[in-house]
Design a protein around this motif. Structure first.
Motif, short mmCIF file in Angstrom:
data_model
loop_
_atom_site.label_atom_id
_atom_site.label_comp_id
_atom_site.label_asym_id
_atom_site.label_seq_id
_atom_site.Cartn_x
_atom_site.Cartn_y
_atom_site.Cartn_z
N LEU A 117 0.69 -1.22 0.15
CA LEU A 117 -0.01 0.03 0.04
C LEU A 117 0.99 1.47 0.07
N ALA A 118 0.31 2.35 -0.52
CA ALA A 118 0.93 3.62 -0.63
C ALA A 118 0.95 4.51 0.65
N LEU A 119 0.22 4.11 1.77
CA LEU A 119 0.05 4.67 3.03
C LEU A 119 1.31 4.23 3.93
N PRO A 120 2.10 5.12 4.52
CA PRO A 120 3.26 4.91 5.39
C PRO A 120 2.59 4.01 6.64
N THR A 121 1.42 4.64 7.05
CA THR A 121 1.08 4.06 8.45
C THR A 121 0.72 2.67 8.47
N THR A 122 0.66 1.83 7.30
CA THR A 122 0.35 0.63 6.95
C THR A 122 1.70 -0.32 7.04
#
Length: 121
Positions: free
Chosen positions: A102-107
């Motif tokens: 995924l592109a979200l750092p939080t993932t």
């Protein structure tokens, strides 16, 4: 737990190339999706590229065609080949391990310390 160490950053002229490497510790490397992110001064951390456990890849539009992500599960390593570098690619580049591309750092659960890439014009 996974520990990540990036290397390969440096100073390069526009149009040049660099290859970043991320070495991972632990025997579970192959079970993780791996990502590269970057952060320029004063900007948020942004997605660059990711590779799944089965080596499918995704890229940010800004680096598509110029950058290539790959992984070697036998060596617990993920690479980012960067070609045709531009001054706007200047940033600290981070390697990350997570459960999906995924592109979200939080993932992403695990992060390296980062390596500086500077592209001069």
């Amino acid at each position: 737990q996974v520990q990540l160490v990036e290397s390969g950053g440096g100073l390069v002229q526009a149009g040049g190339s660099l290859r970043l490497s991320c070495a991972a510790s632990g025997r579970t490397f192959s079970t993780y999706a791996m990502g590269w992110f970057r952060q320029a001064p004063g900007k948020e951390r942004e997605f660059v590229a990711a590779i799944s456990r089965s080596s499918s890849t995704r890229y940010a539009d800004s680096v598509k065609v110029r950058f290539t992500i790959s992984r070697d599960n036998a060596k617990n390593t993920v690479l980012l080949q960067m070609n045709s570098l531009k001054p706007e690619d200047t940033a600290v580049y981070y390697c990350a391990a997570g459960r999906a591309t995924l592109a979200l750092p939080t993932t992403y659960a695990y992060w390296g310390q980062g390596t500086q890439v500077t592209v001069s014009s």
